[in-house]
Structure formats: C-alpha cells, structure tokens
Design an enzyme around this catalytic site. Structure first.
Site: not given
Ligand code: XMP
Length: 513
Positions: A53, A80-81, A167, A169, A222-224, A226, A228, A369
């Site tokens: 952070g 880190c923080y 880090h 990650e 929308s056809g995308g 998520d 769908s 996603k």
C-alpha cells in the site's frame, strides 16, 4: 474449502495477488484492511496476506489491522507495506525511507527456509517501497537481503508469520509464484483443489436456491463473455423462468444480433432481440462530440431496457430479479481499498432508476475474466464468444467520427466485417487484441471511371495489448493489409481510400474517439 483472505492496503498490485493465488488452485478473496478479527475468525481462512500500500506506517491516518489478527493462529504473509505493518505491530522498527526504491533488485537468501523452496541463493525480485524495516520484532529472523534493504524477508520463530519487502505477485519477480505456492502449501498447509470451472455446478445450485421464489428473472445480454456466461448459468438453474434480452442499438457489428441469437438458441435459451436502432439514431442525430454520443447512448439504453423490462414483466406476470454480468475486476475497481460496496455502473443497466422493482444479483461477482472464460467453456459456450475481442459499450458510434447516421453505420458495419473476415482467414483473430475499422469524417479524391470523385476514407486499426491500458499497433502482414484494402474498395461502394493506423497507446488511444 481452504480460503485465503487478502487484506487490501491499497496497492495497485492487490488484484494480482488474488489472481496469482487463485492460479495456484487456492481460492483467494480481497477484503478491506479494517476487517475485524471476529469477522476473520468467522470466515475461517487458512491464511492471510497483507497487501502492499502507498502509506507509511507512521502516518497518522495509516491503515492498520485489527491487532487481534496476530492471535488467531492463522499464518500471515505481509507483502511490502503489509510486512512493515506486521513488523511495526509486533514491536519492530520501521525506517522512513529517504527515497523510494522502485524496480528490479537481487534477493540474496541468507537462511534456507520452506518459503524459499525451489529458489536459487540469489533471485531477481521487484521492489516498490519508500520505508523499510530497521529492526525486526523480537522472535523474528531475517531470511534475505538485497543490496539496498537489510531485511528483505523475515519470519517469526513460531513459523506463522512471514514478511517480504518485494512483490511476489508481479511478473518482474520470476519466482514469485513459487514463493506464494510455498506459503500456501508449506506454511498454510493448504491442498490446492480450487478451479473456477469446477465452480459452475456449485453456482448453479446456489442460484437454484436463491431464485426459488422468483417468478421471472431478466438479464440484458450483449453477446460478450460475461453476460453470456451469467445468462447460461441462470438458465441452467431456473430454465425458462429466465428471460434474456438483447437490445440491438443499430451500432453493433454486422450480424451481431443474429449471431448471438443463434448461439443462444443452440444453448437452449430463447433470446428476445429488441430492435431499438431507430431510437438510438434519433438520439444521436446531429451529435458529433464523442462524450455526448456516449452520454446519449447510455441514457437511451437505460430507457429502452427499463421500458422493455416493464413490458415483459406485465406480459409474463412479474419479473422480480435482474441478473448482471458484473465480474470481480468491476467490483474491486469501484470499491477502492476501503472496500466500500459501490458497484461500477455498467452501460447496460447501471443507471436504472433508484426504485427499480427488481432484486439485482451478480453470479460472477467473485470471478476474474479468465475464470469467467473457464466457467463459460465448462458450460459449453462456444469459443467465438469466450474469446471475443473487447467491444466498446457505445459500439460503432465511437468509430464513426462525426455524425452517426444509419447509412454511415451500415457502411462501417460492412467495412468492419471485411477486416474481421480477413484477420480470421489469416489466423490472427486470437493473436490480435482488438481489430476494427473507423469511418473518418473527411473525404478524399478518388479516380472513378473517367472522372474525379470524393470518396469516403476508412482507417483500419489492429493492436496488441494485455489489458487495454497500453497497446502497440500490430504489424499485420502486407498481404493481409492488401486483401483488406482491395476488398473494402471493391465491395463497399463509396469507400475509395483505406489507411492503416500505426500509432501505439500512448500517445494514441485504442479507439479514435
Ligand atoms: P481506449 O480507446 O481508451 O480504449 O484506448 C481502451 C479499451 O476500452 C474500450 N473502450 C470502451 N469500452 N465503453 C466501453 O465499454 C466506452 O465508451 C469505451 N471506449 C473505449 C476500447 O474498445 C478498448 O478495449
């Protein structure tokens, strides 16, 4: 189920920690830093991670944990923080850094430890910090240093608490996943078994229970990927009580509505397509400013959606629930470090009137996603939807520079379809992040038969990107550019010039407006 909680102190990398842990097969959730020890006890995680952070532990308003978390007997990794805070809370001393250290550094391991299994004595790590630890808390040992930082990794003698200044990650710490894996498996004693695709059945059962009393449930598709995936999940749970609606704004790609309908039909869902294009064109008449276009499209979308929802509700005898395809990144991006439960407004339903008579559910709220894609694949959603390139909410309106008219939209649809076909034919559809055509607001001289004419100009854009934040123009092979150009000028009447956009982002953006 073994879960890891990540206490978020506002680092730009917190989301990456959650992703990295989940990719190791362990479910991780981001929680606000001020979560109480009782709440943590109730959630019973197998491990805690304190994120990085921007604050300094000595700042008066520095975010601090409920100190009782150190008494829960749950392993904690401070990054880190998070490491500095742990050191500070447990009696160590943190030194205010004179200057920030940012970038690669060489980690030198001073003491072999289970956290560093599989690592070499020296490893490259990524640093991003101002403060650093001067003295460790009592009963802690130093595990590693770097040329600039004396205490780059620490461990409590009871083996429960670890801190690392770098880090793990980020991709710039090549052995980061290894270190996280060691913490999860060796320290937290977790047996990884979580996979997003395996969640599909559980989600369906949860939805069955949660929607048992709902008369009908509405979703805007929308056809995308998520929306769908959300639609198919809910359909598997409650069948025909789900009403999926697709609003055709007239600003979609060629054949989009039909394509989505066909795919949904194959999946057993009856999609209701609402052609609202004339309303959108009317709302856009005379508008050339891109932000004004966005505003009007957003407002019209909400009006159309809400009106249709009311009509449908009357027709079917009551709709109680609205499903949204919100995913994890939407939730945490809008929540901020404090974890306020504000949800990003989506262009499709975000601004519904306050008093909507629907309960809103977001079945994919906890998934990234890539995870949504895995769930979608498990549900049998075809690859063309799973890997569809990003498409802006306002659609072709932001690719038609100048005024949006039905004629200009039709023309751009045909040009865009050629670009997509040719990239598909060249086998590049998956390799390129986004590719499309833009209709310019100028005309250029053309030779038509024996005379001169002024024809339309279109630009072709193809970019590679990881997340849309930065992008490089894609080096399309000349043959592909050649066939795109000749097909467009031969097949789309009125277009007499094709140019290729060779700018990266920054300074250009991906879209032209
Ligand atoms: P830019 O043009 O800002 O685009 O480099 C970054 C990514 O965002 C998409 N984009 C939008 N998506 N509504 C959206 O839903 C919008 O108004 C919008 N504008 C840009 C763009 O396609 C790219 O993927």
């Amino acid at each position: 189920m073994d879960t890891v909680l990540i206490l978020d102190f506002g680092s730009q990398y917190t989301k990456l920690i959650a992703k990295a842990v989940r990719e190791l097969g362990v479910y991780a959730e981001i929680v606000p830093w001020d979560i109480s020890a009782e709440e943590i006890r109730r959630l019973a995680p197998s491990g805690l991670i304190l994120s990085g952070g921007p604050a300094s532990v000595y700042a008066p308003d520095a975010p601090r944990v409920d100190r009782r978390i150190y008494e829960l007997q749950i392993p904690i990794l401070g990054i880190c923080y998070g490491m500095q805070l742990m050191a500070h809370d447990l009696g160590g001393q943190v030194l205010r850094g004179e200057k920030r250290e940012y970038g690669p550094s060489a980690l030198q391991i001073l003491q072999t430890d289970t956290l560093f299994d599989g690592l070499n004595p020296t490893e490259e790590v990524w640093m991003s910090h101002g403060d650093e630890i001067r003295t460790l808390p009592k009963d802690f040992v130093c595990l590693a240093k770097t040329p600039n930082v004396a205490h780059a990794a620490m461990k409590s003698c009871n083996g429960l608490f670890y801190g690392i200044q770098f880090h793990p990650e980020v991709a710039h710490t090549p052995k980061g996943p290894e270190i996280l894996k060691n913490f999860l498996l060796n320290v937290c004693k977790i047996r990884p078994h979580w996979s997003p695709a395996d969640q599909a059945q559980q989600l369906i059962e949860q939805l069955q229970r949660g929607l048992a009393d709902a008369r009908h449930v509405l979703i805007g598709v929308s056809g995308g990927v998520d929306s769908s995936t959300a639609a198919v999940l809910v359909h598997r749970a409650i069948g025909e009580r789900l009403i999926p609606v697709f609003i055709d704004t007239g600003l979609l790609r060629l054949g989009e509505a039909e394509r989505t309908q066909t795919v949904f039909e194959k999946l057993g869902l009856h999609l209701r397509v609402i052609d609202a294009s004339s309303r959108f064109f009317a709302a856009l008449r005379g508008v050339t400013d891109p932000e004004e276009k966005r505003r009007r499209i957003g407002a019209e979308f909400i009006r159309v959606f809400y009106e249709e929802a009311q009509k449908l509700s009357r027709a079917v005898g009551g709709i109680d629930v609205l499903v949204q395809g919100t995913i994890y990144s939407d939730v945490i991006e809008s929540a901020g470090a404090r974890g306020a439960d504000k949800i990003k407004s989506h262009h499709n339903v975000g601004g519904l009137p306050e008093d909507v008579p629907f309960r809103i559910i977001e079945p994919l709220r906890n998934f990234f996603k890539d995870e949504v894609r895995q769930i979608g694949l498990r549900l049998g959603i075809p690859e063309e939807i799973i890997w569809e390139q990003p498409f802006p909410g306002p659609g072709l309106a932001v690719r038609i520079l100048g005024e949006v008219t039905p004629e200009r939209a039709k023309l751009l649809q045909r040009v865009d379809a050629i670009v997509r076909e040719e990239l598909g034919r060249a086998g590049l559809a998956r390799a390129v992040w986004q590719y499309f055509a833009v209709l310019l607001p100028i005309r250029s001289v053309a030779v038509l038969g024996d005379g001169r004419a002024y024809g339309q100009v279109v630009a072709v854009r193809a970019v590679e990107s990881r997340d849309g934040m930065t992008a490089d123009w894609f080096h399309l092979p000349y043959e592909v550019l050649e066939s795109i150009s000749s097909r467009i000028t031969n097949e789309v009447e009125g277009v007499t010039r094709v140019v290729y956009d060779i700018t990266s982002k920054p300074p250009a953006t991906i879209e032209w407006e």
